[in-house]
Motif scaffolding. Sequence first.
Motif, PDB file in Angstrom:
ATOM      1  N   ALA A 196       2.295  -2.387  -8.592  1.00  0.00           N
ATOM      2  CA  ALA A 196       2.930  -1.122  -7.642  1.00  0.00           C
ATOM      3  C   ALA A 196       3.269  -0.143  -8.257  1.00  0.00           C
ATOM      4  O   ALA A 196       3.638   0.815  -7.608  1.00  0.00           O
ATOM      5  N   GLY A 197       2.848   0.050  -9.652  1.00  0.00           N
ATOM      6  CA  GLY A 197       2.910   1.267 -10.276  1.00  0.00           C
ATOM      7  C   GLY A 197       4.366   1.558 -10.819  1.00  0.00           C
ATOM      8  O   GLY A 197       4.778   2.878 -10.781  1.00  0.00           O
ATOM      9  N   ARG A 221       2.451   1.709  -3.542  1.00  0.00           N
ATOM     10  CA  ARG A 221       1.475   2.248  -4.456  1.00  0.00           C
ATOM     11  C   ARG A 221       1.492   3.873  -4.299  1.00  0.00           C
ATOM     12  O   ARG A 221       1.140   4.357  -5.082  1.00  0.00           O
ATOM     13  N   ASP A 261       0.948  -1.155   0.047  1.00  0.00           N
ATOM     14  CA  ASP A 261      -0.054  -0.052   0.022  1.00  0.00           C
ATOM     15  C   ASP A 261       0.876   1.352  -0.151  1.00  0.00           C
ATOM     16  O   ASP A 261       0.770   2.222  -0.869  1.00  0.00           O
ATOM     17  N   THR A 264       4.252   5.484  -5.570  1.00  0.00           N
ATOM     18  CA  THR A 264       4.534   5.631  -7.268  1.00  0.00           C
ATOM     19  C   THR A 264       3.321   6.342  -7.817  1.00  0.00           C
ATOM     20  O   THR A 264       3.616   7.225  -8.733  1.00  0.00           O
ATOM     21  N   ASP A 265       1.824   6.687  -6.923  1.00  0.00           N
ATOM     22  CA  ASP A 265       0.694   7.225  -7.529  1.00  0.00           C
ATOM     23  C   ASP A 265       1.212   9.003  -7.230  1.00  0.00           C
ATOM     24  O   ASP A 265       0.991   9.724  -8.217  1.00  0.00           O
TER      25      ASP A 265
END
Length: 498
Positions: free
Chosen positions: A116-117, A52, A49, A55-56
């Motif tokens: 995971a981006g 992600r 979490d 990376t977001d």
Amino acid sequence: MDDQTLRRAVNATLMPGFQGPDLPAWLAAELAEGLGSVCLFSTNIVDGDQLRSLTDAIHATNPAALVATDEEGGDVTRLHHRAGSPYPSMAFLGHLDDEAVTEQVGWGIGNGLRAAGIDLNLAPVADVNSNPRNPVIGVRSFGADAGLVGRHVAAYTRGLQAAGAAACAKHFPGHGDTATDSHLALPTIGVDAATLAGRELAPFRAAVDAGTLAVMTSHILVPAIDPDLPATLSAPVLSLLRGQLGFAGAIVSDALDMAGASGGGRGIPEAAVMALAAGCDLLCIGTDNTAGQLAGIREHVLAAVRDGRLPEDRLLDAAARVGDLARAVAALPRNDRSPGSHVPDPRAESRPEGTPHLSPAGFWLGDPVHPLTAPVFLRLSSTANIAAGDTAWGVADHLAGELADRLPGSTCVDAADLTELAGVLDAAAGRPLVVQGRDLARVPFLVDATAMVLQRRPDALVVELGWPELPGAIGIATYGSGRGAATCLIRLLAEGSR
């Protein structure tokens, strides 16, 4: 050309690292100014979490930026650094020599990265590990035969990119025939041009033919091509990739903070200028960069453009190739179905989707293995190379659940010197003993420790987790020390070979 355009072009070529699980304000500001990429390491990853979210945040700040990492499988993992990679090493895959399994592993790793981006995987390793005493490649390589390595590099690349993550074959033109770690010094590969073309370059040609979107350079000296500069900084060496191999994608430098690139008083800013001038497009800076350091590199590159040492067209070409790479990653078709099939393991519900059921067929066995009861697992202190970093390895207490399930009553101990080892051997008297180490024939302490074990306990089962030198005292070679290999070893010792 105006200064702002040139600055953004320089930014597009830079790929720094940073410390911690959150996006620093300085790095967010750089991304807003067109930073081309960010490289993630173990220190940036806590759990799925958090990763992600990170990376977001990077992509929200600059949607065109690439997020990269080293997720090779086996010993080198960033996503699974706390528990060890569930995927096998490339050496395991090469020894198994089933291209369908290798493609499946590439797909599984790529699937996890995309979830995971993460856009760009700095893998596969395309080095032919022809020197068994290589301190930095070893089990990261598919093997010592160029043809075998090429076949599996292509399979891994196909699987990875089918899942939607870009491949980056490394370390061009081939780091396998070296005995020095380029993190610490400048290795030399002393082969002639014909050998280089027939052995070292062959797997990179296979990667190019398989459609790899990127290739990473190495900081090694290749006197047959350029007697003065390491490959990352050498136009003659990198011209082999563009000319002889026909690669049109992005050339990524290995980390410029490594001694092989910036050592000897050169420094990272000057290494950046020389790498761009030689033909690199995206510059991996290091693992722990700062706003001031990045600003200094940018100003040094701009000064080199102004004084004519770095042609403006070369800088703009590098920036354009990074942009092309980002667009190519976005355009990768994502295949949500794993290629091939595997035998499910009902005891491994936690394995990521696409993880193959590892078979001991990927191991080397000196003799048939008989089931053990309540063994002592002894790990001989084996320092990981810098590329792998500090991660869980071998059979130890982090696998307590698997041991309780498969080999109840097992004990895990470590020994870091011969005195400590003697005490462990005394305490283990009367119980089956499984001894583990990485590169047992290369590291002096491990050579001495193995000799002591076999002198006092000739019945001990010695397991090589690193690159094996066969035959010898080794009973099993697992071709890797990650979680996947370790759990497979536990299963083998519980059931015996068949």
